[in-house]
Scaffold this motif. Structure first.
Motif, PDB file in Angstrom:
ATOM      1  N   VAL A   4      -7.268  30.903  27.396  1.00 56.17           N
ATOM      2  CA  VAL A   4      -7.491  30.530  28.732  1.00 56.17           C
ATOM      3  C   VAL A   4      -6.008  30.671  29.551  1.00 56.17           C
ATOM      4  CG1 VAL A   4      -7.552  28.530  30.456  1.00 56.17           C
ATOM      5  CG2 VAL A   4      -9.296  29.281  28.701  1.00 56.17           C
ATOM      6  N   SER A   5      -4.946  30.139  28.936  1.00 55.86           N
ATOM      7  CA  SER A   5      -3.592  30.321  29.308  1.00 55.86           C
ATOM      8  C   SER A   5      -3.032  31.860  29.511  1.00 55.86           C
ATOM      9  CB  SER A   5      -2.508  29.536  28.421  1.00 55.86           C
ATOM     10  OG  SER A   5      -2.256  30.270  27.174  1.00 55.86           O
ATOM     11  N   GLY A  55     -11.977  37.360  28.431  1.00 55.35           N
ATOM     12  CA  GLY A  55     -13.494  36.562  28.796  1.00 55.35           C
ATOM     13  C   GLY A  55     -14.213  37.040  27.555  1.00 55.35           C
ATOM     14  N   VAL A 106      -2.511  21.753  32.219  1.00 55.82           N
ATOM     15  CA  VAL A 106      -2.441  20.155  32.707  1.00 55.82           C
ATOM     16  C   VAL A 106      -3.766  19.768  33.114  1.00 55.82           C
ATOM     17  CG1 VAL A 106      -1.563  18.616  34.260  1.00 55.82           C
ATOM     18  CG2 VAL A 106      -0.095  20.109  32.867  1.00 55.82           C
ATOM     19  N   LYS A 114      -4.606  44.898  35.771  1.00 56.73           N
ATOM     20  CA  LYS A 114      -4.654  43.307  36.167  1.00 56.73           C
ATOM     21  C   LYS A 114      -5.966  42.933  35.985  1.00 56.73           C
ATOM     22  CE  LYS A 114      -0.657  41.462  36.650  1.00 56.73           C
ATOM     23  NZ  LYS A 114      -0.264  39.884  36.090  1.00 56.73           N
ATOM     24  N   PHE A 141       0.755  25.163  31.401  1.00 56.30           N
ATOM     25  CA  PHE A 141      -0.260  25.252  30.961  1.00 56.30           C
ATOM     26  C   PHE A 141      -1.328  24.197  30.634  1.00 56.30           C
ATOM     27  CE2 PHE A 141      -3.026  26.112  27.493  1.00 56.30           C
ATOM     28  CZ  PHE A 141      -2.853  25.803  26.377  1.00 56.30           C
ATOM     29  N   GLY A 174       5.616  18.694  33.144  1.00 57.42           N
ATOM     30  CA  GLY A 174       4.115  18.608  33.406  1.00 57.42           C
ATOM     31  C   GLY A 174       3.404  17.782  32.363  1.00 57.42           C
ATOM     32  N   PRO A 232      -8.374  40.187  32.291  1.00 55.19           N
ATOM     33  CA  PRO A 232      -9.113  38.827  31.944  1.00 55.19           C
ATOM     34  C   PRO A 232     -10.477  39.139  31.656  1.00 55.19           C
ATOM     35  CG  PRO A 232      -7.812  39.033  34.254  1.00 55.19           C
ATOM     36  CD  PRO A 232      -7.861  40.270  33.247  1.00 55.19           C
ATOM     37  N   VAL A 286       2.959  18.623  27.686  1.00 59.42           N
ATOM     38  CA  VAL A 286       2.732  19.839  27.029  1.00 59.42           C
ATOM     39  C   VAL A 286       3.073  19.758  25.628  1.00 59.42           C
ATOM     40  CG1 VAL A 286       3.796  22.293  26.850  1.00 59.42           C
ATOM     41  CG2 VAL A 286       3.325  21.180  29.047  1.00 59.42           C
ATOM     42  N   ILE A 321       3.304  28.980  23.725  1.00 58.93           N
ATOM     43  CA  ILE A 321       2.332  28.046  23.716  1.00 58.93           C
ATOM     44  C   ILE A 321       1.859  27.868  22.663  1.00 58.93           C
ATOM     45  CG2 ILE A 321      -0.088  27.467  24.616  1.00 58.93           C
ATOM     46  CD1 ILE A 321       1.088  29.179  27.361  1.00 58.93           C
ATOM     47  N   SER A 371      -9.453  29.063  22.514  1.00 55.96           N
ATOM     48  CA  SER A 371      -9.858  29.074  23.665  1.00 55.96           C
ATOM     49  C   SER A 371      -8.892  28.781  24.693  1.00 55.96           C
ATOM     50  CB  SER A 371     -11.106  27.918  23.831  1.00 55.96           C
ATOM     51  OG  SER A 371     -12.062  27.922  23.107  1.00 55.96           O
ATOM     52  N   LEU A 372      -7.900  27.516  24.113  1.00 57.88           N
ATOM     53  CA  LEU A 372      -6.968  27.000  25.183  1.00 57.88           C
ATOM     54  C   LEU A 372      -5.737  27.922  24.991  1.00 57.88           C
ATOM     55  CD1 LEU A 372      -6.409  23.470  23.667  1.00 57.88           C
ATOM     56  CD2 LEU A 372      -7.719  24.149  25.827  1.00 57.88           C
ATOM     57  N   VAL A 373      -5.472  28.700  24.313  1.00 59.12           N
ATOM     58  CA  VAL A 373      -4.225  29.639  24.296  1.00 59.12           C
ATOM     59  C   VAL A 373      -4.784  30.783  25.032  1.00 59.12           C
ATOM     60  CG1 VAL A 373      -2.813  31.250  22.842  1.00 59.12           C
ATOM     61  CG2 VAL A 373      -3.371  28.781  21.853  1.00 59.12           C
ATOM     62  N   LYS A 379       0.714  33.495  31.033  1.00 59.98           N
ATOM     63  CA  LYS A 379       2.027  32.698  30.716  1.00 59.98           C
ATOM     64  C   LYS A 379       2.586  33.262  29.252  1.00 59.98           C
ATOM     65  CE  LYS A 379       2.266  29.520  33.400  1.00 59.98           C
ATOM     66  NZ  LYS A 379       0.992  29.029  33.586  1.00 59.98           N
ATOM     67  N   TYR A 403      -4.879  34.076  30.812  1.00 63.39           N
ATOM     68  CA  TYR A 403      -5.486  34.710  32.207  1.00 63.39           C
ATOM     69  C   TYR A 403      -4.329  34.851  33.052  1.00 63.39           C
ATOM     70  CZ  TYR A 403     -10.481  33.855  31.122  1.00 63.39           C
ATOM     71  OH  TYR A 403     -11.557  33.786  30.617  1.00 63.39           O
ATOM     72  N   HIS A 404      -3.385  33.811  33.204  1.00 59.94           N
ATOM     73  CA  HIS A 404      -2.245  33.643  34.069  1.00 59.94           C
ATOM     74  C   HIS A 404      -0.941  34.080  33.538  1.00 59.94           C
ATOM     75  CE1 HIS A 404      -4.437  31.807  37.590  1.00 59.94           C
ATOM     76  NE2 HIS A 404      -5.378  31.667  36.756  1.00 59.94           N
TER      77      HIS A 404
END
Lengths: 464, 464
Positions: B177-178, B138, A79, B130, A77, B76, B134, B79, B188, B173-175, B183, B180-181
């Motif tokens: 954005v993560s 967004g 990096v 899918k 996440f 990584g 996103p 984190v 997180i 924003s951070l959570v 996670k 999107y993929h």
């Protein structure tokens, strides 16, 4: 008994219901109040709404960028993604200058902090043993953090580079800490720098190319409006204090008379704007190195003038105490001084707004000086005041001397404005107009100490 | 030719050497200058050095914590470690109040932002496909970021919770954005919250338990010293303006006379301190809900008084213009008003410092009021001024009316201080002393409009 119990239950329920009702009403009131406040904020300055949309856009853009470019390292996440999003949120400010200042500070500080941390890590590696290395790193971390935190107290550094110094400590700490577990420090520093650059660039592009708000222009408009507020007060004061104008447009006048108060405490906000403005590139009518410091000087003199106006304002509500006789005699020069100074200030405000040399300012200054001299000689003429009780003259004498001071501040302001106009290369709209103020001759005259005590007031105004 | 060439070479080398020499000297000068400035900063306030060491200690501590506790997920880089270190760097401020405010803002905002982001992610999951997920995320991101950025303009929110709102946007924003993929978003958010809490706790423990700097105490000391500066000015002014004291201790006096200037522009820094102080728990002599707003009120009146003193200061350098005769006559009441007001202000300053009720203040206020009345009746007595040229009296009349205004501000300040003393429960050191000021009777008298115009000045001072 049961009836009493039921009643008690009912009462309990009722009071709980009332309490709940009250709470809901209070909450509703607060929400409605906040909403109406928020609406007002938008109506006052629609750029605030645009700014909010811009921030939303920039954050979404930078997040989408990472969504469509999965070549960046996504493990664990953010990096990389995290730093870019974080940069946009933290760097994006209302004005271009503030955003640019933060972005440049952040970029350079990250580079320096990262480099130093890599260096410190290499140096710690020389220690050799696995136990000594973290200790050496810890010592580095402690001493760099302490020293740089101490340097943040330096006023010069604090004014423009405080954010950069903070980010320097941050980057150094982060990269150092990762060194404890022997990660590839250089790569981490590099990733951090590149993602921060991407975030900064996104923020800057959105900030500059979509309805930009320039701090320099804000400052320019603000100081011009300060001058105008002082001018409006003086224009209205003469008529209002001496009670010659009556009736119509009194609400407009009341706002004219209270507007100056915002000038008194504007120092810190103007300094902040000037600091932001120094970061801004050429835009509109302003060059890269526009003399923002000179704006602050004009504004400082305006604030000093504002203190006198604040004192004058205290006499506004006591106009009825002045007898008709005194009023009639003193009316003309007082009004003249006040309105002429008002004209000068308003014209300076207009000239600043349009970035030209003021056209008719010299005439008005001459008139104000003449009227001030008249006022003084009127007060000095012993004979004309014989039959009046002294106590009645004190407020008028104070008003008169404050007005005379105002003239000298107006002249100072015009001089300072002239310097600004020269440095900032304001346009001369009409080459036949008496645009430039003859600064030298005034200065020379004001420095000469007057020998006779006839000139009562301490601000000696030389009449050319 | 060759000789000429050689000479040209020599000249080139010489000028380069000179340029280099100049550069080195300039650099050396700058370094020495900065170093001496830094040394001065430490001598002025040794707490700055302690603060720097504390920051270094906190950062090292939190980094060591992660070094010795490898159970945290380290994959990584940072984190977890990263957020804790980052939190310490960003949250640690000079005063406890500022640090607490930032830590609480950051903690709560992270919790709220993280929760909302998890909620938004779950909601977006309902979209099913899918590609839609996103896009929904967004849209959430854009709208939340825009709305919350807009709310930052609300003045009430900005004053105390600006940092929290920023962190809310950041965490959301951070959570998001993560997300999107795809996670594990909940994990997180949880990690981020717990590491931020660890960082905040470290910063707070170091900040509070090692030589704490309390914003409330700073404000308390600052306003007390403001009152003392104004008092010192007034005490010296009477003697200095009327030129009765000569010679000795003139340097001390010069600093007494210039000290008041820092009071004029202290508004914004005091407001910032009061905002910080509101976060602070009980410490020393101060309770949790100490009436900091009342401090600001006292300080506001002191600033208004300061504007008058600024005007008085303008007359200091013109003492030679006053004729001996006028001086002798007006000397006594002017000195009396000035020194008595000075006594009152200095005693208020001392009482604030020791958090007690002032002891002899009432006597001094009575004296000041009597002297002001004397001064007024002296100016009102028509007969005694007959042989004097009017122009000579104007500066004295202005000084006298400014002094009379000062008396009324002093009384206001004493009233406001009395309210502060009541709310903050200052100690009554001697129950026989006339400690409390009879606020009511003054107020009543000042509200009654005076019918006769004998009382020339607009601040009517009632003599009990």
């Amino acid at each position: 008994m049961t009836i009493a119990n039921q009643e008690a239950d009912c009462g309990c329920f009722l009071s709980a219901w009332l309490w709940f009702n009250k709470l809901v009403k209070k909450l509703m009131f607060k929400v409605v109040d906040t909403a109406s406040n928020a609406k007002k904020l938008g109506q006052e300055d629609p750029r605030r709404i645009v700014h909010s949309l811009k921030v939303g856009l920039a954050i979404t853009l930078v997040s989408l960028f990472y969504y469509f470019e999965p070549k960046f390292d996504y493990e664990g996440f953010g990096v990389s993604a995290m730093w870019a999003v974080l940069t946009v949120v933290v760097v994006f400010e209302f004005s271009v200058g503030a955003t640019l200042g933060r972005a440049i500070n952040r970029g350079i500080a990250t580079f320096l902090g990262g480099s130093l941390a890599v260096g410190a890590h290499r140096l710690a590696c020389f220690a050799g043993s696995k136990t000594l290395e973290p200790i050496a790193l810890g010592i580095f971390l402690f001493s760099i953090a302490a020293i740089v935190t101490y340097l943040r107290f330096l006023p010069k550094l604090k004014a423009r580079y405080d954010y950069g110094v903070l980010i320097f400590i941050l980057t150094f700490s982060l990269v150092s800490v990762s060194g404890y577990h022997d990660k590839e420090v250089l790569e981490i520093a590099h990733t951090r720098l590149s993602t921060i650059l991407i975030g900064s660039a996104t923020a800057l592009v959105v900030c500059i190319f979509i309805c930009p708000v320039w701090a320099g222009e804000e400052l320019h408009v603000k100081i011009s409006s300060n001058l105008e507020k002082l001018g409006s007060f003086l224009e209205v004061f003469g008529a209002e204090y001496l009670n010659t104008a009556r009736g119509a447009a009194s609400e407009q006048k009341a706002s004219d008379l209270q507007g100056y108060k915002s000038v008194l405490n504007s120092k810190s906000s103007e300094e902040v704007l000037a600091n932001f403005a120094k970061w801004e590139p050429r835009h509109g009518k302003f060059r890269y190195r526009h003399p923002w410091a000179q704006y602050l000087e004009v504004s400082g003199i305006a604030r000093d003038c504002g203190y006198r106006i604040h004192a004058l304002n205290g006499y506004l509500n006591y106009k009825t105490q002045i007898e008709q006789e005194i009023r009639t005699r003193i009316q003309e020069p007082c009004m003249k001084v006040s309105t002429e100074c008002g004209h000068v200030l308003k014209e300076l405000a207009l000239a600043m707004k349009t970035m030209t040399y003021p056209l008719t300012i010299k005439v008005h200054i001459e008139n104000a000086k003449l009227a001030a001299e008249n006022l003084k000689s009127l007060l000095q003429a012993n004979s004309s005041w014989e039959e009046i009780i002294f106590s009645e003259i004190i407020p008028i004498a104070t008003v008169a001397s404050l007005l005379i001071e105002t003239v000298s501040y107006t002249i100072k302001m015009a001089e300072s404005f002239d310097q600004l106009a020269t440095i900032a290369r304001f346009k001369k709209t009409n080459r036949f107009a008496p645009a430039r103020i003859r600064t030298g001759s005034w200065k020379r005259k004001r420095v000469i100490p007057e020998q006779n005590t006839e000139i009562a007031h301490h601000h000696v105004i030389a009449v050319e």
